[in-house]
Design an enzyme around this catalytic site. Structure first.
Site, short mmCIF file in Angstrom:
data_model
loop_
_atom_site.label_atom_id
_atom_site.label_comp_id
_atom_site.label_asym_id
_atom_site.label_seq_id
_atom_site.Cartn_x
_atom_site.Cartn_y
_atom_site.Cartn_z
N TRP A 91 7.98 50.08 23.56
CA TRP A 91 6.96 49.08 23.89
C TRP A 91 6.46 48.32 22.67
CZ3 TRP A 91 2.97 50.34 20.85
CH2 TRP A 91 2.82 51.69 20.49
N ASN A 92 6.69 48.83 21.46
CA ASN A 92 6.02 48.20 20.31
C ASN A 92 6.67 46.89 19.87
OD1 ASN A 92 8.25 49.67 19.41
ND2 ASN A 92 7.30 50.29 17.50
N GLU A 127 21.61 48.63 12.73
CA GLU A 127 21.43 47.42 13.53
C GLU A 127 21.27 46.24 12.59
OE1 GLU A 127 19.47 49.24 17.58
OE2 GLU A 127 18.10 48.42 16.08
N GLU A 136 3.70 61.22 12.03
CA GLU A 136 3.71 59.77 12.14
C GLU A 136 2.42 59.32 12.83
OE1 GLU A 136 6.97 56.33 13.29
OE2 GLU A 136 6.99 58.23 14.40
N SER A 166 11.03 57.95 19.79
CA SER A 166 10.67 59.15 19.04
C SER A 166 11.87 60.06 18.83
CB SER A 166 9.57 59.93 19.78
OG SER A 166 10.11 60.56 20.93
N GLU A 213 17.63 54.93 16.58
CA GLU A 213 16.60 54.57 15.60
C GLU A 213 15.36 55.34 16.02
OE1 GLU A 213 13.18 52.02 14.48
OE2 GLU A 213 14.61 50.73 15.53
N LEU A 214 15.07 56.42 15.27
CA LEU A 214 14.07 57.38 15.71
C LEU A 214 12.82 57.31 14.82
CD1 LEU A 214 16.56 60.28 16.52
CD2 LEU A 214 15.73 58.46 18.03
N PRO A 264 13.74 48.70 29.62
CA PRO A 264 12.61 48.49 28.72
C PRO A 264 11.47 49.46 29.04
CG PRO A 264 12.56 46.84 30.45
CD PRO A 264 13.81 47.67 30.67
N CYS A 282 7.74 51.73 13.56
CA CYS A 282 8.45 52.90 13.04
C CYS A 282 8.68 52.82 11.55
CB CYS A 282 9.78 53.07 13.77
SG CYS A 282 10.81 51.60 13.74
#
Length: 483
Positions: free
Chosen positions: A155-156, A463, A386, A234, A255-256, A180, A289
């Site tokens: 969502w970010n 990416e 985090e 996450s 991509e965590l 999404p 992130c």
């Protein structure tokens, strides 16, 4: 609708095989700045996900058979439409996600830049001719699209995270299905509307909306027709999704989570470091992130830096992202706000001190005051976890190797930042940090020409950049005998 000039950009059904698909059930998309319901969106589950995968599977051969130039032309049209509708797309993003409108417009341009980049890279998928072991043989390597690609995005960054993945997939000749985040489906659906207008064929790009992430995710990770899965989110969820992909041995890229160090050495330009930290930490209210999470400051400049930072933080303005002078919008949910508050409280109980902010602006809403903590140690919750909020924990250090060790003392390795004007130190620290990306005297590092991704438990794959197509291609070896 919702104040957009082009009302057709507001879509409420899943986009499957070029059609807008409603469902018997729906869910509300709300504005995190005030809690108001924006629209009701189709709530699809397993059946809808399977239809989307079937559509992508059916469309794959025809899309892969198009020349790279044909795919590039259609993607270029998609990019141009994104930029033509930047204001509407930005407003829609702010309404559902909360970030300030200037940031939202910036995200639209950023996401579109990946579509433009990969439209160009589609024409540069090269193979190799390898010297053969004998004169009667030829050894050739070609690259082919992996097949149907599925994705789950957060969502970010509801526009850019989809654009980075979909652009690479489509450029490589793959078809694409994305789920999404339920908090922010409108940006994804608007992107699909523009892709349709650009002439991208039915079934090539599919968007499935729904609240049941587990059911949809199970289809996207376990259906054998899906050959590659990509996820941003996450580490905990990423591990689960990787395990689900194992049953069909899918290619995966992840991509965590991150726990980015931001290091200020005693020879740094402090004003530049403060500016870089503001850009890295407070973008999207700290909900990124790659944002700075642990700020290590040399003890010789600790006091001066904290004073400059606190003064700069005091200038930030919290508010609704649609208000012109807002620099920090709301957090995404009450759970997110409570987590930030808990991390601060637990760290203060261990000896940290709040010198700015430290609490919500309004407990009934989702705005959290930008916060600065001093006397923080690397084992406190604000350093070990985090944060995903507008909180800056300042940690003192004494020497170069000590801070490298402290920065690397985490399971994560996505992004890192440091400020120094010593050329030798720049190389030593950059090579010593165990991170996939390092910003040196720079707080904003992402762009389509650069490979975005992490190491350790921050994921795998890249990416963007010329490396970004690799995860969407299969490398095939051809051995020709009797030549």
């Amino acid at each position: 609708m919702l104040g957009l000039n082009d009302k057709e950009l507001v879509r409420t059904g899943s986009f499957i095989n070029g059609q807008w698909c409603d469902s018997e059930e729906s869910f509300a998309v709300t504005n995190p700045a005030n809690g108001d319901t924006l629209v009701l969106v189709a709530n699809h589950g397993t059946e809808g996900a399977e239809k989307a995968v079937a559509a992508a599977h059916q469309a794959f051969k025809a899309w892969a058979a198009k020349s790279a130039g044909e795919r590039a032309t259609l993607m270029r049209k998609w990019y141009e439409l994104m930029m033509q509708h930047q204001d509407d797309l930005g407003r829609l993003l702010t309404l559902e996600q909360g970030k300030p409108l200037a940031e939202a417009r910036g995200e639209i341009a950023y996401g579109a830049s990946y579509i433009e980049w990969f439209a160009e890279e589609a024409k540069r998928v090269y193979g190799d001719v390898i010297p053969a072991p004998s004169a009667d043989k030829k050894v050739v390597v070609i690259k082919q699209p992996v097949g149907v690609v599925s994705a789950v995005t957060p969502w970010n960054f509801p526009n850019a995270m989809i654009a980075r993945k979909a652009a690479a997939a489509l450029a490589a000749g793959c078809t694409f299905v994305v789920k999404p985040a339920a908090e922010t489906p409108l940006s994804a659906l608007a992107m699909a509307e523009l892709a349709k207008r650009a002439g991208i064929p039915d079934g090539v790009l599919n968007v499935i909306t729904g609240k049941d992430s587990k059911a949809i995710g199970k289809v996207l990770t376990e259906d054998p027709r899906v050959r590659k899965f990509t996820f941003t989110g996450s580490t905990q969820v990423g591990k689960l999704l990787i395990s689900q992909c194992a049953s069909t041995v899918k290619k995966v890229s992840m991509e965590l989570g991150g726990n980015a160090p931001f290091i200020v050495f005693d020879d740094a330009d402090l004003d530049a470091a403060v500016k870089g930290l503001l850009a890295s930490k407070f973008r999207n209210a700290g909900q990124t992130c790659v944002c700075a999470n642990r700020i290590f400051v040399h003890q010789n400049v600790y006091k001066a830096f904290s004073e400059k930072l606190t003064a700069a933080v005091a200038e930030l303005k919290i508010g609704d992202g649609l208000e012109q002078d807002t620099t920090i919008g709301p957090l995404i949910s009450s759970d997110a706000l409570n987590k930030v508050q808990g991390l601060i409280s637990d760290s203060v109980s261990m000896g940290a001190r709040v010198i700015a902010g430290g609490e919500p602006l309004n407990k009934e809403l989702l705005f959290f005051n930008p916060t600065v903590l001093i006397d923080v140690t690397n084992d406190m919750p604000v350093a070990s976890e985090e944060i995903f909020g507008p909180v800056v924990p300042l940690i003192a250090f004494d020497d170069e190797q000590q801070v490298i060790d402290m920065a690397n003392d985490t399971d994560f390795g996505l992004a890192a930042y440091f400020y120094s004007r010593d050329v030798g130190r720049v190389w030593r620290v950059a090579e010593g940090l165990e991170y996939g990306m390092v910003g040196i005297n720079e707080g904003a590092i992402s762009n389509p020409a650069a490979p975005f991704g992490g190491v350790k438990q921050s994921g795998n794959g890249r990416e963007g950049s010329r490396y970004g197509l690799d995860d969407y291609l299969e490398c095939k070896y051809l051995c020709m005998g009797g030549i």
